[in-house]
Design a protein around this motif. Sequence first.
Motif, PDB file in Angstrom:
ATOM      1  N   GLY A 105       0.804  -1.217   0.000  1.00 26.22           N
ATOM      2  CA  GLY A 105       0.000   0.000   0.000  1.00 26.22           C
ATOM      3  C   GLY A 105       0.834   1.262   0.000  1.00 26.22           C
ATOM      4  N   SER A 106       1.992   1.221   0.667  1.00 24.17           N
ATOM      5  CA  SER A 106       2.860   2.394   0.724  1.00 24.17           C
ATOM      6  C   SER A 106       4.275   1.961   1.083  1.00 24.17           C
ATOM      7  CB  SER A 106       2.342   3.406   1.756  1.00 24.17           C
ATOM      8  OG  SER A 106       2.340   2.832   3.050  1.00 24.17           O
ATOM      9  N   ASN A 107       5.212   2.904   0.955  1.00 23.31           N
ATOM     10  CA  ASN A 107       6.625   2.635   1.249  1.00 23.31           C
ATOM     11  C   ASN A 107       7.181   3.725   2.168  1.00 23.31           C
ATOM     12  OD1 ASN A 107       6.842   0.455  -0.877  1.00 23.31           O
ATOM     13  ND2 ASN A 107       6.420   2.195  -2.213  1.00 23.31           N
ATOM     14  N   PRO A 108       6.716   3.788   3.406  1.00 17.06           N
ATOM     15  CA  PRO A 108       7.169   4.862   4.297  1.00 17.06           C
ATOM     16  C   PRO A 108       8.669   4.772   4.570  1.00 17.06           C
ATOM     17  CG  PRO A 108       6.006   3.161   5.529  1.00 17.06           C
ATOM     18  CD  PRO A 108       5.798   2.855   4.079  1.00 17.06           C
ATOM     19  N   GLY A 109       9.326   5.907   4.524  1.00 16.02           N
ATOM     20  CA  GLY A 109      10.760   5.918   4.791  1.00 16.02           C
ATOM     21  C   GLY A 109      11.629   5.876   3.554  1.00 16.02           C
ATOM     22  N   MET A 110      11.022   5.886   2.368  1.00 15.28           N
ATOM     23  CA  MET A 110      11.821   5.796   1.150  1.00 15.28           C
ATOM     24  C   MET A 110      12.701   7.025   0.931  1.00 15.28           C
ATOM     25  SD  MET A 110      11.708   2.916  -0.487  1.00 15.28           S
ATOM     26  CE  MET A 110      12.337   3.367  -2.100  1.00 15.28           C
ATOM     27  N   ARG A 111      12.339   8.159   1.520  1.00 13.47           N
ATOM     28  CA  ARG A 111      13.216   9.329   1.389  1.00 13.47           C
ATOM     29  C   ARG A 111      14.603   9.018   1.934  1.00 13.47           C
ATOM     30  NH1 ARG A 111      13.726  14.769   0.810  1.00 13.47           N
ATOM     31  NH2 ARG A 111      11.531  15.180   0.384  1.00 13.47           N
ATOM     32  N   MET A 112      14.661   8.332   3.082  1.00 14.76           N
ATOM     33  CA  MET A 112      15.958   8.000   3.663  1.00 14.76           C
ATOM     34  C   MET A 112      16.732   7.045   2.768  1.00 14.76           C
ATOM     35  SD  MET A 112      15.182   7.721   7.765  1.00 14.76           S
ATOM     36  CE  MET A 112      13.611   6.874   7.617  1.00 14.76           C
ATOM     37  N   ILE A 113      16.023   6.150   2.101  1.00  9.15           N
ATOM     38  CA  ILE A 113      16.685   5.212   1.194  1.00  9.15           C
ATOM     39  C   ILE A 113      17.229   5.946  -0.026  1.00  9.15           C
ATOM     40  CG2 ILE A 113      16.279   3.256  -0.359  1.00  9.15           C
ATOM     41  CD1 ILE A 113      14.296   2.208   1.766  1.00  9.15           C
ATOM     42  N   VAL A 114      16.414   6.824  -0.606  1.00  8.15           N
ATOM     43  CA  VAL A 114      16.863   7.599  -1.770  1.00  8.15           C
ATOM     44  C   VAL A 114      18.059   8.471  -1.395  1.00  8.15           C
ATOM     45  CG1 VAL A 114      16.226   9.403  -3.419  1.00  8.15           C
ATOM     46  CG2 VAL A 114      14.594   7.586  -2.874  1.00  8.15           C
ATOM     47  N   ASP A 115      17.958   9.167  -0.271  1.00  6.40           N
ATOM     48  CA  ASP A 115      19.065  10.025   0.164  1.00  6.40           C
ATOM     49  C   ASP A 115      20.321   9.206   0.457  1.00  6.40           C
ATOM     50  OD1 ASP A 115      17.466  12.247  -0.063  1.00  6.40           O
ATOM     51  OD2 ASP A 115      17.030  12.413   2.086  1.00  6.40           O
ATOM     52  N   GLY A 116      20.132   8.036   1.072  1.00 10.28           N
ATOM     53  CA  GLY A 116      21.279   7.194   1.400  1.00 10.28           C
ATOM     54  C   GLY A 116      22.004   6.695   0.165  1.00 10.28           C
ATOM     55  N   ILE A 117      21.249   6.265  -0.834  1.00 16.06           N
ATOM     56  CA  ILE A 117      21.874   5.784  -2.069  1.00 16.06           C
ATOM     57  C   ILE A 117      22.528   6.943  -2.815  1.00 16.06           C
ATOM     58  CG2 ILE A 117      21.381   4.780  -4.343  1.00 16.06           C
ATOM     59  CD1 ILE A 117      19.358   2.979  -2.976  1.00 16.06           C
ATOM     60  N   HIS A 118      21.888   8.102  -2.790  1.00 12.85           N
ATOM     61  CA  HIS A 118      22.486   9.292  -3.415  1.00 12.85           C
ATOM     62  C   HIS A 118      23.831   9.622  -2.776  1.00 12.85           C
ATOM     63  CE1 HIS A 118      23.034  13.381  -4.854  1.00 12.85           C
ATOM     64  NE2 HIS A 118      23.018  13.822  -3.605  1.00 12.85           N
ATOM     65  N   ASP A 143      28.696  -1.071 -11.804  1.00 12.38           N
ATOM     66  CA  ASP A 143      29.466  -1.312 -10.577  1.00 12.38           C
ATOM     67  C   ASP A 143      28.571  -1.069  -9.359  1.00 12.38           C
ATOM     68  OD1 ASP A 143      31.359  -1.686  -8.646  1.00 12.38           O
ATOM     69  OD2 ASP A 143      32.821  -0.273  -9.475  1.00 12.38           O
ATOM     70  N   PHE A 144      27.626  -1.977  -9.152  1.00 14.37           N
ATOM     71  CA  PHE A 144      26.735  -1.859  -7.999  1.00 14.37           C
ATOM     72  C   PHE A 144      27.511  -1.975  -6.690  1.00 14.37           C
ATOM     73  CE2 PHE A 144      23.758  -3.581 -11.274  1.00 14.37           C
ATOM     74  CZ  PHE A 144      22.868  -2.518 -11.291  1.00 14.37           C
ATOM     75  N   ASP A 145      28.558  -2.787  -6.704  1.00 15.75           N
ATOM     76  CA  ASP A 145      29.312  -3.018  -5.471  1.00 15.75           C
ATOM     77  C   ASP A 145      29.920  -1.725  -4.938  1.00 15.75           C
ATOM     78  OD1 ASP A 145      30.275  -5.013  -3.548  1.00 15.75           O
ATOM     79  OD2 ASP A 145      32.262  -4.465  -4.284  1.00 15.75           O
ATOM     80  N   ALA A 146      30.385  -0.864  -5.830  1.00 15.64           N
ATOM     81  CA  ALA A 146      30.996   0.393  -5.393  1.00 15.64           C
ATOM     82  C   ALA A 146      30.019   1.214  -4.556  1.00 15.64           C
ATOM     83  CB  ALA A 146      31.451   1.195  -6.612  1.00 15.64           C
ATOM     84  N   ILE A 147      28.757   1.202  -4.953  1.00 14.14           N
ATOM     85  CA  ILE A 147      27.740   1.977  -4.236  1.00 14.14           C
ATOM     86  C   ILE A 147      27.275   1.241  -2.986  1.00 14.14           C
ATOM     87  CG2 ILE A 147      25.451   3.035  -4.419  1.00 14.14           C
ATOM     88  CD1 ILE A 147      25.972   3.319  -7.438  1.00 14.14           C
ATOM     89  N   MET A 148      27.090  -0.079  -3.084  1.00 10.76           N
ATOM     90  CA  MET A 148      26.602  -0.837  -1.937  1.00 10.76           C
ATOM     91  C   MET A 148      27.610  -0.867  -0.792  1.00 10.76           C
ATOM     92  SD  MET A 148      23.518  -1.672  -2.558  1.00 10.76           S
ATOM     93  CE  MET A 148      23.334  -0.157  -3.529  1.00 10.76           C
ATOM     94  N   VAL A 149      28.890  -0.849  -1.107  1.00  7.19           N
ATOM     95  CA  VAL A 149      29.912  -0.778  -0.056  1.00  7.19           C
ATOM     96  C   VAL A 149      29.728   0.502   0.760  1.00  7.19           C
ATOM     97  CG1 VAL A 149      32.380  -0.385   0.354  1.00  7.19           C
ATOM     98  CG2 VAL A 149      31.643  -2.231  -1.160  1.00  7.19           C
ATOM     99  N   GLN A 150      29.451   1.597   0.076  1.00 13.66           N
ATOM    100  CA  GLN A 150      29.249   2.869   0.771  1.00 13.66           C
ATOM    101  C   GLN A 150      27.937   2.883   1.556  1.00 13.66           C
ATOM    102  OE1 GLN A 150      31.550   5.168   1.067  1.00 13.66           O
ATOM    103  NE2 GLN A 150      32.919   3.951  -0.237  1.00 13.66           N
ATOM    104  N   VAL A 151      26.897   2.252   1.011  1.00 12.95           N
ATOM    105  CA  VAL A 151      25.627   2.148   1.745  1.00 12.95           C
ATOM    106  C   VAL A 151      25.846   1.393   3.052  1.00 12.95           C
ATOM    107  CG1 VAL A 151      23.330   1.085   1.740  1.00 12.95           C
ATOM    108  CG2 VAL A 151      24.137   2.309  -0.289  1.00 12.95           C
ATOM    109  N   ALA A 152      26.554   0.263   2.972  1.00 11.64           N
ATOM    110  CA  ALA A 152      26.822  -0.534   4.174  1.00 11.64           C
ATOM    111  C   ALA A 152      27.661   0.254   5.176  1.00 11.64           C
ATOM    112  CB  ALA A 152      27.532  -1.829   3.787  1.00 11.64           C
ATOM    113  N   LYS A 153      28.642   0.979   4.678  1.00 11.40           N
ATOM    114  CA  LYS A 153      29.524   1.759   5.554  1.00 11.40           C
ATOM    115  C   LYS A 153      28.751   2.861   6.269  1.00 11.40           C
ATOM    116  CE  LYS A 153      33.800   4.484   5.415  1.00 11.40           C
ATOM    117  NZ  LYS A 153      34.891   4.989   4.530  1.00 11.40           N
TER     118      LYS A 153
END
Length: 397
Positions: A175-188, A383-393
Amino acid sequence: MTTQPAPVVRRATSERSTRNAAAVMKALTQEAIDRGLDGIATSSIAKRAGLTTGAVYSRYENNDEMLIALWESVVAPALAAHVRETIDAVISPSAQPSTELITQIEKPSRLLSLGAEFVVMAQRNEVVGEVVIAEVSKWLHDAGLNPKSNSITRAGVALGASIAIGSILRSYVTGSNPGMRMIVDGIHNAYLVAKPTSKPRKTVAPKPIRSATGSPLRDALIDATAEVMSKTGFTGATISRIARKSGVTSGSIYNFYPDKEALMNDAVSELMRTTQRQNLDSKRTASSAKEPNFGLTDSFDFGLIPDRRTWLRFRQECLIATRHHKKTHSEMKKVVLELDAAMKASFPKVDQAIITLVSMGEQAIGYGYSSLFGYTDLFSKCDFDAIMVQVAKQNSL
């Protein structure tokens, strides 16, 4: 010299034709929203528009041509803007996602819901696909998912597009995806500081996704259902075809399941749980080995394995089915909640709010990513790994 009579201007007819065209498109849009792209009926559209069935057929030869007109006139402009803005929110150095964008990501409009359905069904409908696949592929190419961009830019574009489409698909269930702003900002933020992966990653390919209930008959039916429905969608899949694919008689199927929807629900529940076990195993392994990406990159790698494509297409079709089948919606929602709980239980020492966001983000991005396989052949060059490493960090994972 004979004077020629002035031509008759048939303004009334022209105006009526324009009104009728608008009425048909409005009726078609509502029909697709209410019944899904596979469920539109000319008689129902005519009734909604206050016209005869013949008046509708005079404009469109068949359902496919109606869907193409709906895509081009109504859906594509809205979806293109949404996808482009979401990609910009990920890769633009000065990105500041608008409130309107975040609202549409967290609770997509009915028009965007149609757009995501088009993205999925176009990959099994050749006529509609000729238009939709060409157009969406161009959106991705122009945004930077092309051979001239570097691998991190390609990954950023792919992630933005996946969020745009996947958050819509996830909302079919939740129905909704609350909190997606934090996900978008985090990936950015992760994208901005990502450094190219210095050496090839070693990944362990998961086992093929197959039903393993302990009942050979049930397993055969579940696997056959996934294969058939991945090619036809829910509406086009018949019990007879599933029976032929599984080697089981139609009568035997009805001994197990009261109807096609019950069979689909059993199949998606079993296969989603199988996938979740594999994903959790990869994260536990990555966590134990202190892998810097927390196993977040594995899902992208797993999606590239050809043997898993049938299952992923089937999952997308089940997501679409949740919009119009209450039992399927209920079953899918139950499984999604189970997946969230399993993630939290697997990592009790990690901030549970972070784990909730990771789970939601993986679902949304995963749904979108697997929906776009038919639109680009460059995911393996991202290179998804380059971004995911930073997300995890950034999240201390």
